[in-house]
Design a protein around this motif. Structure first.
Motif, short mmCIF file in Angstrom:
data_model
loop_
_atom_site.label_atom_id
_atom_site.label_comp_id
_atom_site.label_asym_id
_atom_site.label_seq_id
_atom_site.Cartn_x
_atom_site.Cartn_y
_atom_site.Cartn_z
N ARG A 176 0.85 -1.19 0.00
CA ARG A 176 0.00 0.00 0.00
C ARG A 176 0.89 1.24 0.00
N VAL A 228 -5.57 11.28 -3.87
CA VAL A 228 -5.86 9.84 -3.85
C VAL A 228 -6.25 9.38 -5.25
N HIS A 232 -4.08 6.80 -7.69
CA HIS A 232 -4.71 5.63 -8.31
C HIS A 232 -4.28 5.51 -9.78
N ILE A 242 -4.59 2.70 -1.03
CA ILE A 242 -4.10 4.08 -0.90
C ILE A 242 -4.72 4.68 0.36
#
Length: 408
Positions: A176, A228, A232, A242
């Motif tokens: 992550r 975010v 992606h 994330i």
């Protein structure tokens, strides 16, 4: 000494803004390695002229065609050979043309999408600071990058940090990524206490020097939501991998956790010139003008979860990302309109997330099959949001939206 063919030729789009001027500061520190060849600005023609005197680019572009005579005459009066241009078509042609190999994409808002796409399709190195390009049209931009062999080096501090940490191994080992947020000027405040905050309070960021729109986005945490969505697309990870942590010291810019249990972090002082130097010099490290980080003098580093109740924009952005299609374009356009109205004193601070939420509800996600479809979604979201703004009180309390606003 570098030969002329070895010198990086840089177009700085959004040259008069904070990111543009920081980029020019880094470029000026390396005259043997790079040169600003194209400078572009929106409407600040006098500031653009001053930058042209200092950096002597080959081309200068003003977005507003009405300002072209002032730019042309000002360059002539300054005795410069810099050629004057105006309008988005000229900007896109220069971003894609032979007079630059690197493009700093720092135009704020959806206005930067055309030049970003033009640079990507021309196979340029793209130093991307324009969040909206990936939020509005991430799939199209990344497809253009792949097809043309372009290279994106993100220059948001958080995405630059992820970029740097990911270079330690192959991407397949990533569990992550974690983006950090300062929390903005209202960290720790309740939702109710934000009803009366002013534009001046919202733009007074505790750590970063930024323009008014992005400063308000930081105060609402929409900025982190947009990041975010950006992450992606940039790094090919689903939203579930994330995460966001609030880190008020703004020294740890992002973390990458690997499957072996290791977590790498990138740290540095809150100064955009570091990320810009990474983008301009990569894979080499070059002087940025930023001092090293003295952890002893900084004291403790703190981390906390974002308050999703007080700052719902982060959740709205995640929801738009998961919905996909045109939803991120609607989110971005509605937010731009809402923030503009707040800065003008027409709505309250809490109206920003409310307007974005209402726009997303009024315009359900549709397939994003083309740039035209995304631009139409952008236009629809602006129309709907403007209608809703007209039906709100100055304090931000919602009135009943008009029928056509509720249903698009």
């Amino acid at each position: 000494m570098s030969s002329p063919a070895d010198i990086r030729r840089v177009a700085v789009l959004g040259a008069t803004g904070s990111i543009g001027t920081s980029a020019l500061d880094v470029i000026a520190r390396h005259p043997q390695r790079m040169r600003a060849t194209v400078l572009a600005a929106g409407g600040r023609v006098d500031a653009l002229l001053q930058l042209c005197v200092a950096h002597r680019p080959e081309h200068a572009v003003i977005a507003d065609p009405a300002l072209y005579p002032r730019l042309r005459d000002g360059l002539r009066e300054a005795g410069l050979d810099t050629r004057a241009h105006a309008g988005d078509e000229a900007l896109q042609a220069l971003a894609a043309g032979p007079d630059c190999d690197t493009v700093v994409a720092a135009i704020v808002g959806a206005a930067g999408l055309g030049s970003t796409l033009a640079a990507a399709r021309a196979g340029k190195r793209l130093l991307l600071a324009n969040k909206e390009s990936l939020v509005l049209a991430g799939e199209l931009v990344m497809a253009a990058v792949r097809e043309a062999g372009a290279e994106i080096v993100p220059i948001d501090s958080e995405h630059s940090a992820v970029f740097q940490c990911l270079r330690s191994c192959r991407d397949t080992g990533v569990r992550r990524i974690v983006l950090t947020a300062s929390g903005g000027p209202f960290r720790g405040r309740s939702h109710a206490s934000l009803a009366e905050v002013t534009p001046a309070q919202a733009v007074a960021h505790p750590k970063w020097s930024m323009g008014p729109k992005i400063s308000v986005d930081s105060a609402t945490l929409m900025n982190k939501g947009l990041e975010v969505i950006e992450a992606h697309h940039l790094f090919g990870l689903p939203g579930s991998r994330i995460d966001v942590l609030v880190h008020p010291q703004s020294l740890v810019h992002a973390l990458v956790e690997y499957v072996d249990g290791s977590t790498l972090a990138q740290l540095g002082l809150p100064d955009m010139r570091t990320a810009l130097a990474v983008g301009l010099g990569w894979p080499e490290r070059i002087e940025s003008g930023v001092a090293g980080l003295d952890l002893l003098s900084q004291g403790r580093l703190e981390f906390e979860a974002p308050d999703m109740d007080a700052f719902p924009c982060l959740g709205l952005a995640r929801g738009a990302m998961e919905a996909g299609g045109t939803a991120p374009a609607v989110l971005n356009a509605a937010n731009e309109e809402a923030v503009s109205a707040f800065l003008q004193g027409r709505v309250g601070f809490l109206a920003i997330p409310a307007l974005v939420e209402d726009a997303l509800a009024a315009l359900p996600a549709a397939p994003a099959t083309s740039l035209e479809a995304l631009l139409q979604a952008d236009a629809d979201a602006r129309r709907v949001t403007r209608q809703m703004i007209e039906h709100r009180s100055p304090g931000g309390a919602p009135a009943t939206p008009p029928q056509d606003a509720r249903h698009g």
